[in-house]
Write a protein that holds these residues in place. Structure first.
Motif, mmCIF file in Angstrom:
data_model
loop_
_atom_site.group_PDB
_atom_site.id
_atom_site.type_symbol
_atom_site.label_atom_id
_atom_site.label_comp_id
_atom_site.label_asym_id
_atom_site.label_seq_id
_atom_site.Cartn_x
_atom_site.Cartn_y
_atom_site.Cartn_z
ATOM 1 N N ALA A 196 36.910 36.810 36.276
ATOM 2 C CA ALA A 196 37.049 38.240 36.111
ATOM 3 C C ALA A 196 35.574 38.846 36.195
ATOM 4 C CB ALA A 196 37.615 38.731 34.963
ATOM 5 N N LEU A 224 34.578 38.712 40.088
ATOM 6 C CA LEU A 224 35.172 39.470 41.042
ATOM 7 C C LEU A 224 35.405 40.721 40.343
ATOM 8 C CD1 LEU A 224 38.099 36.754 41.516
ATOM 9 C CD2 LEU A 224 36.338 37.702 43.239
ATOM 10 N N MET A 261 33.896 43.669 31.328
ATOM 11 C CA MET A 261 34.532 44.534 32.220
ATOM 12 C C MET A 261 34.118 45.887 31.866
ATOM 13 S SD MET A 261 36.314 44.402 34.962
ATOM 14 C CE MET A 261 36.325 42.692 34.802
ATOM 15 N N GLU A 289 43.684 51.832 37.213
ATOM 16 C CA GLU A 289 43.997 51.359 38.478
ATOM 17 C C GLU A 289 44.581 49.804 38.315
ATOM 18 O OE1 GLU A 289 40.596 50.635 41.179
ATOM 19 O OE2 GLU A 289 41.601 51.659 42.601
ATOM 20 N N CYS A 290 44.164 48.866 37.403
ATOM 21 C CA CYS A 290 44.681 47.670 37.472
ATOM 22 C C CYS A 290 45.880 47.456 36.693
ATOM 23 C CB CYS A 290 43.587 46.698 37.083
ATOM 24 S SG CYS A 290 43.490 46.566 35.340
ATOM 25 N N GLY A 291 46.284 48.540 35.858
ATOM 26 C CA GLY A 291 47.666 48.402 35.347
ATOM 27 C C GLY A 291 47.615 47.765 33.899
ATOM 28 N N GLY A 292 46.405 47.486 33.511
ATOM 29 C CA GLY A 292 46.207 46.948 32.337
ATOM 30 C C GLY A 292 45.692 45.298 32.362
ATOM 31 N N SER A 293 45.331 44.845 33.235
ATOM 32 C CA SER A 293 45.051 43.649 33.746
ATOM 33 C C SER A 293 43.639 43.269 33.364
ATOM 34 C CB SER A 293 45.689 42.922 34.907
ATOM 35 O OG SER A 293 46.834 42.965 34.836
ATOM 36 N N MET A 294 42.931 44.427 32.763
ATOM 37 C CA MET A 294 41.321 44.165 32.461
ATOM 38 C C MET A 294 40.744 43.861 33.581
ATOM 39 S SD MET A 294 39.442 42.525 29.293
ATOM 40 C CE MET A 294 40.650 41.409 28.237
ATOM 41 N N MET A 295 40.830 44.597 34.793
ATOM 42 C CA MET A 295 40.055 44.118 35.970
ATOM 43 C C MET A 295 39.325 45.383 36.304
ATOM 44 S SD MET A 295 40.046 41.079 36.713
ATOM 45 C CE MET A 295 38.969 41.468 38.002
ATOM 46 N N ALA A 352 51.297 41.363 36.553
ATOM 47 C CA ALA A 352 51.138 42.539 35.418
ATOM 48 C C ALA A 352 50.622 41.580 34.208
ATOM 49 C CB ALA A 352 52.382 43.149 35.016
ATOM 50 N N GLY A 353 50.045 41.934 33.321
ATOM 51 C CA GLY A 353 49.688 41.243 32.033
ATOM 52 C C GLY A 353 48.209 40.448 32.255
ATOM 53 N N GLY A 407 47.491 39.207 35.717
ATOM 54 C CA GLY A 407 47.509 40.088 36.808
ATOM 55 C C GLY A 407 46.476 39.724 37.684
ATOM 56 N N CYS A 408 46.580 40.034 39.088
ATOM 57 C CA CYS A 408 45.824 39.634 40.089
ATOM 58 C C CYS A 408 44.013 39.554 39.525
ATOM 59 C CB CYS A 408 45.796 40.099 41.160
ATOM 60 S SG CYS A 408 44.712 39.264 42.717
ATOM 61 N N VAL A 409 43.496 38.550 39.476
ATOM 62 C CA VAL A 409 41.999 38.672 39.170
ATOM 63 C C VAL A 409 40.973 38.862 40.696
ATOM 64 C CG1 VAL A 409 41.252 36.188 39.498
ATOM 65 C CG2 VAL A 409 40.300 37.572 37.651
ATOM 66 N N ARG A 420 39.493 32.768 32.945
ATOM 67 C CA ARG A 420 39.748 34.062 33.480
ATOM 68 C C ARG A 420 38.699 34.738 33.268
ATOM 69 N NH1 ARG A 420 44.076 37.746 35.761
ATOM 70 N NH2 ARG A 420 43.150 39.670 35.370
ATOM 71 N N GLN A 427 41.935 41.431 42.608
ATOM 72 C CA GLN A 427 42.467 42.730 43.191
ATOM 73 C C GLN A 427 41.245 43.534 43.455
ATOM 74 O OE1 GLN A 427 43.980 45.420 39.982
ATOM 75 N NE2 GLN A 427 44.310 43.444 39.001
ATOM 76 N N ASN A 428 40.056 43.744 42.893
ATOM 77 C CA ASN A 428 38.870 44.641 43.456
ATOM 78 C C ASN A 428 38.636 44.181 44.552
ATOM 79 O OD1 ASN A 428 38.896 46.168 40.773
ATOM 80 N ND2 ASN A 428 38.230 44.202 39.955
#
Ligand code: HEM
Ligand code: FES
Lengths: 107, 407
Positions: free
Chosen positions: B111, B114, A71, A39-45, B351-352, B355-357, B107, B359-360
């Protein structure tokens, strides 16, 4: 090309050709494979790319990345020693033939 | 050396197309589709002489730029100013505007605070507030959806989630919008933002102090890290500030844009009502389709390349997320809003490693609103013209008059 075999929870095997530098997650998503959400596209979220690295391969895939443990703690299925976030495993020539097992669910 | 917009002027390599456009022109910011299309059409990387910057708009080159954090760094600012050459307008963020290994440390803390698990624990509160607001709006003959819903919901739930004792709705929304305007060139939007910030900034910093937070929110989780010794108390305050810069105006925009998409595509609204499992994919499609954050930049850390073209050290490169998210090469029919598209890999959250921390929590907030609406609102009807509000980094609505028709 780097071959990766994904073994679904029900035993179904799918072997895909991945590109060096791509992740195990991205390779599965591009092929539309069920069983990895990413879901997060690989941003480890998100932990929706959880996989179990086959015992024969865990040395070569290396240790978990910084933050990966935290995670994985959010993964839907059991976390084992071999659990990884597949977005954090980048394909290299050395990983040609890699085998990963998929959990019963990702969400 | 005379700087341009606080960064080193560059000479583009041979073969890089030159386009004399102002991406921060208010007319383009309000209605960017033609700019996105031409940027992509010109090539994988384009030189914009007015600001002496490079711009990438094709999905492939944009994604590469954001996933190569070694060559394209954030610590020199993600706007047009180069923090290595000019004093930043505010103390830089210790997560957004840093590189590994500094980034890795902060981060990880953010992370954890969140994570999907934490956001799940907030779902009931989000839902309860969404019910109150949607029921209120169902009683109105029509309403202004930007203030009445898109802003009202996040300013209600987000300070609760963070555990803020001080809540000032206007400051909370406007702080994000100031931070995002500050990422652009020295135009009227940026100058007004810096002026506004002189008032809002100190209020925000004060609200991030430990004694202004409850001991059971996201803010307290960050301060607990200071107790554990992983960060200092001053760093904890800076991370709580990041919640407030990046976590309010962005979700306001996401919700507003979702309402706009669904009001304009009633058949998609019907599909969502018929199958609530489409709520999550509908959120992803809204984000792809409207790119609430339209542009963020990087700086070349060394002489490098983009799509085979040499790029010199110190180049500022803007990554036009809105263009990447509407690239037909990637999406086929990007101009169609389809809630079941499942646009994996869209760049609305970047991305990468950066990438938005958040987003959840962003998804959790939008999902609460859409789920409650899907149960109670039969139709979403426009009640006047939608107006976009130009911002140097955010693509948000200024006005969205709507009417909810109850079930
Ligand atoms: C729909 C809503 C949102 C959108 C579209 C959005 C978009 C983005 C984007 C594009 C980035 C990448 C920046 C870059 O690569 O330079 C980002 C990073 C970030 N976002 Fe969000 N965001 C949203 C909601 C949130 C929320 C709710 C929070 C806080 C709770 C948040 C906190 C952050 C932070 C702290 C970063 C920096 C992460 C890092 O550098 O590692 N965002 N966001
Ligand atoms: S894709 Fe989200 S953690 Fe791997």
């Amino acid at each position: 090309m780097v071959k990766v075999t994904y073994i679904a929870h029900d035993g179904t095997e799918t072997t895909l050709d991945g590109a060096e530098g791509d992740s195990v997650m991205a390779t599965a998503i591009s092929a539309g494979l069920d069983g990895i959400v990413g879901e997060c596209g690989g941003s480890m979220m998100c932990a929706t790319c959880h996989c179990y690295v086959d015992d024969a391969w865990s040395d070569r895939t290396g240790p978990r990345k910084d933050g990966e443990d935290d995670m994985l703690d959010c993964a839907a299925d059991d976390v084992k020693d071999t659990s990884r976030l597949s977005c954090q495993i980048k394909l290299t020539a050395e990983l040609d033939g890699l085998v990963v097992h998929l959990p019963s669910s990702q969400l | 050396m005379t700087l341009i917009e606080g960064h080193k002027p560059i000479t583009p390599a041979d073969g890089i197309p030159v386009w004399d456009v102002d991406p921060y022109d208010e007319a383009i910011l309000a209605n960017p589709d033609a700019y996105y299309a031409k940027l992509r059409e010109l090539g994988p990387v384009v030189y914009i002489p007015r600001y002496s910057i490079l711009a990438v708009g094709q999905y492939a080159s944009a994604h590469k730029l954001f996933t190569n954090h070694e060559n394209f760094i954030s610590s020199r600012g993600v706007g047009l100013n180069d923090f290595a050459l000019e004093e930043p307008w505010r103390p830089p963020s210790i997560i957004l505007e840093v590189d590994p290994p500094d980034h890795t440390r902060t981060r990880r803390i953010m992370a954890k605070a969140l994570s999907p698990k934490v956001v799940k624990s907030l779902a009931d509160m989000f839902r309860a507030e969404a019910e109150i607001i949607v029921d209120d709006l169902l009683r109105e003959s029509s309403f202004e959806a930007v203030t009445g819903l898109a802003e009202r919901f996040p300013v209600t739930v987000f300070p609760k989630a963070v555990g803020m004792r001080d809540v000032h709705h206007r400051h909370l929304v406007d702080y994000g919008s100031c931070v995002f305007n500050a990422m652009g060139p020295d135009n009227a939007l940026r100058r007004q933002a810096l002026e506004r910030n002189a008032i809002i900034g100190p209020w925000i910093m004060a609200a991030c102090a430990r004694d202004r937070l409850t001991d059971d929110g996201l803010g307290a989780m960050i301060y607990a890290e200071a107790d554990a010794g992983t960060i200092t108390e001053a760093e904890a305050a800076m991370l709580v500030r990041s919640f407030l810069s990046a976590g309010v105006d962005t979700t306001v925009t996401g919700i507003g844009n979702a309402l706009w998409c669904l009001a304009n595509n009633p058949a998609e609204w019907d599909r969502l009502r018929a199958d609530i499992t489409l709520a999550r994919p509908a959120i992803e499609e809204t984000l792809r389709f409207t790119s609430p954050v339209h542009t963020f930049g990087r700086t070349a850390a060394r002489d490098t390349e983009i799509a085979g073209y040499p790029v010199e050290e110190g180049s500022k490169i803007i990554c036009v997320l809105g263009a990447a998210n509407s690239d037909p090469e990637k999406w086929g029919d990007p101009g169609t809003f389809r809630i079941d598209r499942r646009p994996l890999g869209h760049m609305a959250f970047g991305a990468g490693i950066h990438g938005c921390v958040g987003q959840n929590i962003a998804r959790g907030e939008i999902e609460a609103i859409l789920s409650v609406m899907a149960e109670r609102v039969a139709r979403i009807e426009p009640a006047g013209d939608a107006v976009w509000r130009p911002n140097n980094a955010i693509h948000a609505l200024d006005q969205l008059p709507l009417k909810f028709i109850p079930n």
